[in-house]
Enzyme design. Structure first.
Site, mmCIF file in Angstrom:
data_model
loop_
_atom_site.group_PDB
_atom_site.id
_atom_site.type_symbol
_atom_site.label_atom_id
_atom_site.label_comp_id
_atom_site.label_asym_id
_atom_site.label_seq_id
_atom_site.Cartn_x
_atom_site.Cartn_y
_atom_site.Cartn_z
ATOM 1 N N CYS A 147 0.840 -1.194 0.000
ATOM 2 C CA CYS A 147 0.000 0.000 0.000
ATOM 3 C C CYS A 147 0.878 1.248 0.000
ATOM 4 O O CYS A 147 1.911 1.288 0.685
ATOM 5 C CB CYS A 147 -0.914 0.014 1.232
ATOM 6 S SG CYS A 147 -2.008 1.446 1.293
ATOM 7 N N HIS B 260 -9.403 -2.896 -2.816
ATOM 8 C CA HIS B 260 -8.349 -2.288 -1.984
ATOM 9 C C HIS B 260 -8.642 -0.798 -1.780
ATOM 10 O O HIS B 260 -8.521 -0.281 -0.665
ATOM 11 C CB HIS B 260 -6.977 -2.491 -2.652
ATOM 12 C CG HIS B 260 -5.834 -1.862 -1.926
ATOM 13 N ND1 HIS B 260 -4.878 -2.593 -1.257
ATOM 14 C CD2 HIS B 260 -5.489 -0.550 -1.747
ATOM 15 C CE1 HIS B 260 -3.992 -1.760 -0.701
ATOM 16 N NE2 HIS B 260 -4.345 -0.515 -1.001
ATOM 17 N N GLU B 261 -9.059 -0.115 -2.867
ATOM 18 C CA GLU B 261 -9.326 1.335 -2.766
ATOM 19 C C GLU B 261 -10.604 1.614 -1.989
ATOM 20 O O GLU B 261 -10.639 2.543 -1.167
ATOM 21 C CB GLU B 261 -9.407 1.960 -4.166
ATOM 22 C CG GLU B 261 -8.140 1.829 -5.006
ATOM 23 C CD GLU B 261 -6.866 2.162 -4.250
ATOM 24 O OE1 GLU B 261 -5.841 1.485 -4.473
ATOM 25 O OE2 GLU B 261 -6.879 3.075 -3.386
ATOM 26 N N HIS C 4 -10.069 1.631 1.626
ATOM 27 C CA HIS C 4 -9.505 2.891 2.147
ATOM 28 C C HIS C 4 -10.614 3.866 2.520
ATOM 29 O O HIS C 4 -10.489 4.630 3.480
ATOM 30 C CB HIS C 4 -8.586 3.555 1.120
ATOM 31 C CG HIS C 4 -7.173 3.056 1.134
ATOM 32 N ND1 HIS C 4 -6.359 3.131 2.243
ATOM 33 C CD2 HIS C 4 -6.424 2.474 0.168
ATOM 34 C CE1 HIS C 4 -5.175 2.605 1.960
ATOM 35 N NE2 HIS C 4 -5.179 2.226 0.705
HETATM 36 C C1 LIG Z 1 1.573 -0.351 -3.049
HETATM 37 C C2 LIG Z 1 2.101 -0.415 -4.451
HETATM 38 C C3 LIG Z 1 3.160 -1.479 -4.561
HETATM 39 C C4 LIG Z 1 2.686 0.939 -4.819
HETATM 40 C C5 LIG Z 1 0.974 -0.788 -5.427
HETATM 41 N N1 LIG Z 1 1.557 -0.649 -6.717
HETATM 42 C C6 LIG Z 1 1.351 -1.493 -7.670
HETATM 43 O O1 LIG Z 1 0.647 -2.458 -7.573
HETATM 44 N N2 LIG Z 1 2.048 -1.102 -8.816
HETATM 45 C C7 LIG Z 1 1.730 -1.352 -10.075
HETATM 46 C C8 LIG Z 1 1.048 -2.507 -10.461
HETATM 47 C C9 LIG Z 1 0.752 -2.642 -11.787
HETATM 48 F F1 LIG Z 1 0.070 -3.681 -12.206
HETATM 49 C C10 LIG Z 1 1.110 -1.675 -12.704
HETATM 50 C C11 LIG Z 1 1.778 -0.556 -12.271
HETATM 51 F F2 LIG Z 1 2.118 0.373 -13.134
HETATM 52 C C12 LIG Z 1 2.089 -0.374 -10.976
HETATM 53 C C13 LIG Z 1 -0.235 0.148 -5.379
HETATM 54 O O2 LIG Z 1 -0.215 1.154 -6.065
HETATM 55 N N3 LIG Z 1 -1.298 -0.164 -4.604
HETATM 56 C C14 LIG Z 1 -2.361 0.823 -4.562
HETATM 57 C C15 LIG Z 1 -2.540 1.428 -3.185
HETATM 58 O O3 LIG Z 1 -1.728 1.321 -2.296
HETATM 59 N N4 LIG Z 1 -3.680 2.049 -3.078
HETATM 60 O O4 LIG Z 1 -4.045 2.575 -1.904
HETATM 61 C C16 LIG Z 1 -1.464 -1.393 -3.848
HETATM 62 C C17 LIG Z 1 -2.044 -2.495 -4.729
HETATM 63 C C18 LIG Z 1 -2.165 -3.782 -3.883
HETATM 64 C C19 LIG Z 1 -3.316 -4.538 -4.455
HETATM 65 C C20 LIG Z 1 -4.175 -3.559 -5.174
HETATM 66 C C21 LIG Z 1 -3.483 -2.243 -5.206
HETATM 67 ZN ZN LIG Z 2 -3.550 1.324 -0.374
#
Ligand SMILES: CC(C)(C)[C@H](NC(=O)Nc1cc(F)cc(F)c1)C(=O)N(CC(=O)NO)CC1CCCC1
Ligand SMILES: [Zn+2]
Length: 189
Positions: A116, A159-160, A163
Protein backbone atom coordinates in the site's frame (compact mmCIF):
# COMPACT_ATOMS: atom_id res chain seq x y z
CA UNK A 1 0.67 17.76 -7.92
CA UNK A 2 0.61 14.95 -5.31
CA UNK A 3 4.05 13.78 -4.16
CA UNK A 4 5.01 10.97 -1.77
CA UNK A 5 5.27 13.53 1.05
CA UNK A 6 1.51 14.23 0.59
CA UNK A 7 0.55 10.58 1.10
CA UNK A 8 -0.26 9.86 4.75
CA UNK A 9 1.21 6.66 6.26
CA UNK A 10 -0.43 4.18 8.64
CA UNK A 11 2.20 4.90 11.34
CA UNK A 12 1.42 8.64 11.40
CA UNK A 13 -0.71 10.08 14.18
CA UNK A 14 -3.82 12.15 13.62
CA UNK A 15 -4.64 11.20 10.03
CA UNK A 16 -8.02 10.25 8.55
CA UNK A 17 -6.63 6.95 7.19
CA UNK A 18 -8.66 4.90 9.68
CA UNK A 19 -11.87 6.94 9.40
CA UNK A 20 -15.00 6.06 7.42
CA UNK A 21 -14.96 8.69 4.66
CA UNK A 22 -17.92 10.97 3.93
CA UNK A 23 -20.11 10.58 0.85
CA UNK A 24 -19.53 13.19 -1.84
CA UNK A 25 -22.43 15.32 -3.08
CA UNK A 26 -22.85 16.65 -6.61
CA UNK A 27 -22.01 18.90 -8.32
CA UNK A 28 -18.42 18.64 -7.11
CA UNK A 29 -16.85 21.79 -5.71
CA UNK A 30 -13.85 23.23 -7.55
CA UNK A 31 -11.68 21.77 -4.81
CA UNK A 32 -13.18 18.27 -5.21
CA UNK A 33 -12.75 18.47 -9.00
CA UNK A 34 -9.09 19.39 -8.49
CA UNK A 35 -8.64 16.54 -6.00
CA UNK A 36 -10.04 14.03 -8.52
CA UNK A 37 -7.61 15.34 -11.15
CA UNK A 38 -4.67 15.24 -8.72
CA UNK A 39 -5.39 11.65 -7.63
CA UNK A 40 -5.51 10.39 -11.23
CA UNK A 41 -2.49 12.51 -12.23
CA UNK A 42 -0.47 10.85 -9.46
CA UNK A 43 -1.20 7.42 -10.94
CA UNK A 44 -0.44 8.52 -14.50
CA UNK A 45 2.87 10.14 -13.58
CA UNK A 46 3.87 7.31 -11.23
CA UNK A 47 3.35 4.75 -14.01
CA UNK A 48 5.73 6.65 -16.30
CA UNK A 49 9.15 5.30 -15.34
CA UNK A 50 11.04 8.48 -16.16
CA UNK A 51 8.61 10.81 -14.37
CA UNK A 52 8.28 8.43 -11.40
CA UNK A 53 12.07 8.52 -11.08
CA UNK A 54 12.17 12.29 -11.51
CA UNK A 55 9.59 12.91 -8.74
CA UNK A 56 10.47 9.90 -6.55
CA UNK A 57 7.02 8.31 -6.83
CA UNK A 58 6.06 4.67 -6.13
CA UNK A 59 4.26 3.33 -9.21
CA UNK A 60 0.62 3.19 -8.18
CA UNK A 61 -2.54 1.64 -9.60
CA UNK A 62 -4.95 3.20 -7.13
CA UNK A 63 -5.02 6.19 -4.76
CA UNK A 64 -7.87 7.08 -2.43
CA UNK A 65 -8.65 10.55 -1.03
CA UNK A 66 -8.07 9.49 2.60
CA UNK A 67 -4.48 8.70 1.61
CA UNK A 68 -3.93 12.41 1.03
CA UNK A 69 -5.80 13.07 4.29
CA UNK A 70 -9.13 13.99 2.70
CA UNK A 71 -11.94 11.94 4.25
CA UNK A 72 -14.19 11.77 1.17
CA UNK A 73 -15.48 8.79 -0.80
CA UNK A 74 -13.31 9.29 -3.86
CA UNK A 75 -10.50 7.17 -5.33
CA UNK A 76 -8.60 7.11 -8.60
CA UNK A 77 -7.97 3.72 -10.23
CA UNK A 78 -5.65 3.18 -13.18
CA UNK A 79 -5.05 -0.46 -14.07
CA UNK A 80 -2.72 -0.45 -17.06
CA UNK A 81 -3.18 -2.68 -20.08
CA UNK A 82 -1.49 -6.09 -19.84
CA UNK A 83 -1.47 -6.40 -23.64
CA UNK A 84 1.51 -4.94 -25.48
CA UNK A 85 -0.60 -4.77 -28.66
CA UNK A 86 -3.02 -2.33 -27.07
CA UNK A 87 -2.13 0.15 -24.34
CA UNK A 88 -5.72 0.94 -23.40
CA UNK A 89 -5.93 0.69 -19.59
CA UNK A 90 -7.98 -2.24 -18.29
CA UNK A 91 -9.78 0.17 -15.92
CA UNK A 92 -9.31 3.92 -15.54
CA UNK A 93 -11.69 6.18 -13.64
CA UNK A 94 -12.17 8.24 -10.50
CA UNK A 95 -14.76 6.27 -8.51
CA UNK A 96 -16.96 8.38 -6.25
CA UNK A 97 -19.36 6.96 -3.62
CA UNK A 98 -18.54 3.43 -4.81
CA UNK A 99 -20.71 0.52 -3.67
CA UNK A 100 -20.05 -3.14 -4.35
CA UNK A 101 -23.53 -4.36 -5.25
CA UNK A 102 -22.64 -8.00 -5.80
CA UNK A 103 -19.61 -10.19 -5.27
CA UNK A 104 -18.55 -13.73 -6.13
CA UNK A 105 -18.45 -16.39 -3.45
CA UNK A 106 -15.10 -17.36 -4.96
CA UNK A 107 -12.21 -15.40 -3.50
CA UNK A 108 -9.15 -14.08 -5.30
CA UNK A 109 -5.76 -13.05 -3.98
CA UNK A 110 -2.43 -11.83 -5.30
CA UNK A 111 0.18 -14.58 -5.01
CA UNK A 112 2.68 -11.97 -3.74
CA UNK A 113 0.28 -10.52 -1.19
CA UNK A 114 -0.43 -6.77 -1.22
CA UNK A 115 1.29 -3.53 -0.37
CA UNK A 116 0.00 0.00 0.00
CA UNK A 117 1.19 3.50 -0.80
CA UNK A 118 0.33 4.35 2.79
CA UNK A 119 2.29 1.44 4.30
CA UNK A 120 6.08 1.70 4.17
CA UNK A 121 6.81 -1.84 5.33
CA UNK A 122 6.38 -5.22 3.65
CA UNK A 123 3.66 -7.28 5.35
CA UNK A 124 3.60 -10.89 4.19
CA UNK A 125 0.45 -12.87 3.74
CA UNK A 126 -2.52 -13.44 1.47
CA UNK A 127 -5.24 -10.80 1.28
CA UNK A 128 -8.40 -12.75 0.29
CA UNK A 129 -10.82 -10.62 -1.72
CA UNK A 130 -13.82 -11.40 -3.94
CA UNK A 131 -12.54 -12.57 -7.33
CA UNK A 132 -15.43 -10.89 -9.16
CA UNK A 133 -17.51 -7.87 -8.16
CA UNK A 134 -20.19 -5.64 -9.59
CA UNK A 135 -19.30 -2.07 -8.67
CA UNK A 136 -21.65 0.91 -8.78
CA UNK A 137 -20.09 4.39 -8.56
CA UNK A 138 -20.45 7.96 -9.74
CA UNK A 139 -17.85 9.65 -11.94
CA UNK A 140 -16.75 13.28 -11.61
CA UNK A 141 -19.74 14.38 -13.73
CA UNK A 142 -22.08 12.63 -11.31
CA UNK A 143 -22.96 9.95 -13.89
CA UNK A 144 -23.67 6.54 -12.32
CA UNK A 145 -21.74 3.55 -13.65
CA UNK A 146 -22.28 -0.14 -12.98
CA UNK A 147 -19.27 -2.26 -13.91
CA UNK A 148 -18.42 -5.95 -13.51
CA UNK A 149 -14.75 -6.52 -12.65
CA UNK A 150 -12.74 -9.67 -12.10
CA UNK A 151 -9.25 -10.68 -10.97
CA UNK A 152 -6.73 -7.82 -10.73
CA UNK A 153 -9.02 -4.82 -11.41
CA UNK A 154 -11.47 -6.27 -8.87
CA UNK A 155 -8.64 -6.57 -6.32
CA UNK A 156 -7.52 -2.98 -6.91
CA UNK A 157 -11.05 -1.56 -6.55
CA UNK A 158 -11.68 -3.54 -3.36
CA UNK A 159 -8.35 -2.29 -1.98
CA UNK A 160 -9.33 1.34 -2.77
CA UNK A 161 -12.89 1.01 -1.46
CA UNK A 162 -11.41 -0.41 1.76
CA UNK A 163 -9.51 2.89 2.15
CA UNK A 164 -12.83 4.77 2.05
CA UNK A 165 -13.95 2.64 5.02
CA UNK A 166 -10.71 3.06 7.02
CA UNK A 167 -9.62 -0.52 6.25
CA UNK A 168 -6.04 -1.42 5.26
CA UNK A 169 -4.94 -4.54 3.35
CA UNK A 170 -3.22 -6.17 6.32
CA UNK A 171 -6.49 -6.11 8.30
CA UNK A 172 -7.51 -9.02 6.07
CA UNK A 173 -4.41 -11.18 6.63
CA UNK A 174 -5.05 -14.25 8.79
CA UNK A 175 -3.15 -13.59 12.05
CA UNK A 176 -2.59 -17.28 12.87
CA UNK A 177 -1.59 -18.32 9.38
CA UNK A 178 -0.89 -15.40 7.02
CA UNK A 179 -0.73 -17.76 4.05
CA UNK A 180 -4.10 -19.25 4.83
CA UNK A 181 -6.73 -18.65 2.18
CA UNK A 182 -10.35 -19.77 1.88
CA UNK A 183 -11.10 -22.94 -0.09
CA UNK A 184 -11.19 -22.29 -3.83
CA UNK A 185 -9.32 -18.98 -3.74
CA UNK A 186 -7.96 -18.00 -7.17
CA UNK A 187 -4.33 -16.84 -6.97
CA UNK A 188 -2.82 -14.57 -9.62
CA UNK A 189 -0.25 -11.85 -10.26
C1 LIG B 1 1.57 -0.35 -3.05
C2 LIG B 1 2.10 -0.41 -4.45
C3 LIG B 1 3.16 -1.48 -4.56
C4 LIG B 1 2.69 0.94 -4.82
C5 LIG B 1 0.97 -0.79 -5.43
N1 LIG B 1 1.56 -0.65 -6.72
C6 LIG B 1 1.35 -1.49 -7.67
O1 LIG B 1 0.65 -2.46 -7.57
N2 LIG B 1 2.05 -1.10 -8.82
C7 LIG B 1 1.73 -1.35 -10.07
C8 LIG B 1 1.05 -2.51 -10.46
C9 LIG B 1 0.75 -2.64 -11.79
F1 LIG B 1 0.07 -3.68 -12.21
C10 LIG B 1 1.11 -1.67 -12.70
C11 LIG B 1 1.78 -0.56 -12.27
F2 LIG B 1 2.12 0.37 -13.13
C12 LIG B 1 2.09 -0.37 -10.98
C13 LIG B 1 -0.24 0.15 -5.38
O2 LIG B 1 -0.22 1.15 -6.06
N3 LIG B 1 -1.30 -0.16 -4.60
C14 LIG B 1 -2.36 0.82 -4.56
C15 LIG B 1 -2.54 1.43 -3.18
O3 LIG B 1 -1.73 1.32 -2.30
N4 LIG B 1 -3.68 2.05 -3.08
O4 LIG B 1 -4.04 2.58 -1.90
C16 LIG B 1 -1.46 -1.39 -3.85
C17 LIG B 1 -2.04 -2.50 -4.73
C18 LIG B 1 -2.17 -3.78 -3.88
C19 LIG B 1 -3.32 -4.54 -4.46
C20 LIG B 1 -4.18 -3.56 -5.17
C21 LIG B 1 -3.48 -2.24 -5.21
ZN1 LIG C 1 -3.55 1.32 -0.37
Amino acid sequence: MILMKDIVRDDQEGTVLRDYAAKVSFPLTEEEQQLAKDLMEYLEISQDEELAEKYGLRAGVGLAAPQVNVSKQMAAVLVPSDDEEDDTPIFKDVIINPVIISESVQMGALTEGEGCLSVDRDIAGYVPRHDRITLKYQDVQGETHKVRLKHYPAIVCQHEIDHLHGVLFYDHINKDNPFEAPEGTVFFG
